[in-house]
Enzyme design. Sequence first.
Site, PDB file in Angstrom:
ATOM      1  N   GLU A  84      55.691 108.778  93.408  1.00 38.99           N
ATOM      2  CA  GLU A  84      56.978 109.473  93.529  1.00 38.99           C
ATOM      3  C   GLU A  84      58.006 108.627  94.270  1.00 38.99           C
ATOM      4  O   GLU A  84      59.199 108.687  93.975  1.00 38.99           O
ATOM      5  CB  GLU A  84      56.782 110.821  94.223  1.00 38.99           C
ATOM      6  CG  GLU A  84      55.910 111.806  93.457  1.00 38.99           C
ATOM      7  CD  GLU A  84      56.456 112.118  92.069  1.00 38.99           C
ATOM      8  OE1 GLU A  84      57.686 112.101  91.888  1.00 38.99           O
ATOM      9  OE2 GLU A  84      55.650 112.371  91.162  1.00 38.99           O
ATOM     10  N   HIS A  89      59.783 106.469  91.796  1.00 39.53           N
ATOM     11  CA  HIS A  89      60.907 107.162  91.153  1.00 39.53           C
ATOM     12  C   HIS A  89      62.103 107.237  92.101  1.00 39.53           C
ATOM     13  O   HIS A  89      63.257 107.002  91.705  1.00 39.53           O
ATOM     14  CB  HIS A  89      60.497 108.583  90.760  1.00 39.53           C
ATOM     15  CG  HIS A  89      59.488 108.656  89.652  1.00 39.53           C
ATOM     16  ND1 HIS A  89      59.629 107.971  88.470  1.00 39.53           N
ATOM     17  CD2 HIS A  89      58.321 109.366  89.546  1.00 39.53           C
ATOM     18  CE1 HIS A  89      58.594 108.250  87.677  1.00 39.53           C
ATOM     19  NE2 HIS A  89      57.786 109.079  88.318  1.00 39.53           N
TER      20      HIS A  89
END
Length: 480
Positions: A26, A29
Site C-alpha cells: 500500500e 501505491h
Amino acid sequence: MDLIGSGFLTIFSFVFLISIVVVIHELGHYWAGRVCGVHAEAFSMGFGPTLFSWRDSRGTVWRVAALPLGGYVKFLGDAGAASEPDAGKLDQLRAQMGEAADRCYHFKPIWQRAFITAAGPIANFILAIFIFASLVLTLGNRELQPVVGAVVPESAAAAAGIEVGDRFVSIDGRDVNTFNDIMRMVISGGSSELDVVIERDGSQVPLQIIAQRNTVEDEFGGSRRLPQLGVQAYSDPIIGGVVQDSPAHSAGFESGDRIIAVDGVAVRSFQQFSNRIDGPAERVEVEILRDGETRIIRTDVGPPSEEPGTTSPAFTRLGLVSTGLMVDYRRFNPIEAVGYGVQQTGAVVSTTVDYVGNIVTGRASPELLNGPLGIATAAGQVAQRSIDGHDNAFNAARSLLINLINLAGVLSVGLGLVNLLPIPILDGGHLVYYAYEAVARRPLSMKAQALGFRVGLVFVLGMMLVATWNDLNYLLGQIF
C-alpha cells in the site's frame, strides 16, 4: 512448546509477515500517488476500529487499526475497488469536485494511473530484493551443492539412471546452482517431463525424468503430495563424530575415518552408508580408511528409530555423525548482494509462474495453493523450527527474526504476482482497463466494468476456496 505458546507464536509470526508485505504494498501505491500529485485522504495500517490516528501536513489521515492484518490507502475520488468511472460519471465527478479535481486519481493521465496501480506490486518486488540482499550482505550465504548423495530405490531418479556423485547442471534449460534449485524446479514442473543435464565423471549427460508424486510427511504431523525425483544432498563418507557409549563407539570408530564399504558393497556418500545400515541386519561389517590404511570393523546395529525419516539411521542405530553436507559459503559486497537479491526474486517469480502455468495446463495439481490459513501455518512452522534447539533466548530470537524476514521476502513476491493477475478487482485487472482506455481513447463502460468485477470476484473466491480446502486438509491431516 505447549499448545498455547505454539498458538501465540503462530499468530505473532503471521501478523508480522502480513503486516510487512501488505503495508509495503500500500505504501507503494501511496508514494506513487504523491509523485503524481494525487491526494491520499487516508492510509490505514490494519483494519477495524481505529486505535489511534493523526493528520499530516498534506491532509492525509494516518491510522493504526485494531486488526493488524494489512492495510489500505484511500485516494481522493475513490469510490471502491469494484470499478473505474465511465466518461459520464467522470464528468459528474469533475463538476462536483471543482478545483480539487486536479488532485483526484481519476483525472490523472492514463500512464500516471497505471503507474500508481502498478506501484503496489513493484514495491513488493523491491521489498523482496531488499530483504534477500540484506540477509546475504550481513550473514553471507550457505547453499547446498547440487550433488547427489543418495538415490531412493524405485524413484524417478533411479529409473532415469541417476547415480551417487552426479551433479545437476540444468533442468529444462535453467541453470541449477544449489540443491534447493532442484526441489524448486521439480515442484514447479509438476508431472511434466523434465529435461535434466547432469555432470558425471567430467562429462555432461542429458536425461528425461518425470517426477513421482509422493506423500511427504513433515515433523509437525502433516503431509502433502509433492513431485519428487528421489535424490538426497551429498555428504562425504567421513565420520565427523562418534556418540559416547554407542555401538560405533564400542566397535572402535573414530572421527576422520573414511567409510569405503558396508558388507562388501562400496559407498560413495555418508547418506548411502546410512541407508545401507537401515535394514534388518543386527550386525554389519564396515570397511574404513584410517591413516592411509584400510581396516574392517564389525559392529552391532541398534534398533530402528520409532520415528523413521526424522534422523539419520547412522546416528540412531550406530551413533555416527557425518562431517556435514557439501555446502558453499560465500560473502557478498553491496553490489553483489543486490544482484543476488534480484536473482532470488526472479527465481521465486519464475517458479511461481511455472507452477501456475502447469496448473492451468493440467500438468500440476493445485493442492499446493495456500490461503491465509496456509500462510499462518507456514509462518508458525518456520517460527517453531527457528527456536527449537537453541540454548538461549538471544540465539532463538535471532534465528526467528532472520527466518521470518526471509519468509516475508518470498511472501512479498507472491503478493506482488497475485496482484498482477488480470482480474478486475486486483491491480492487474485495473491495468487491463487502462490498456483498453489507452487504445479506445475512452474508459470501459460501467456495465462492462461491473460485469468484469463480478467475474473477477467469482474467480478470486474460487481460488480462495481451493486454497482454504488445501489448508484445511493439511491441518486435519495433523489431527487424524
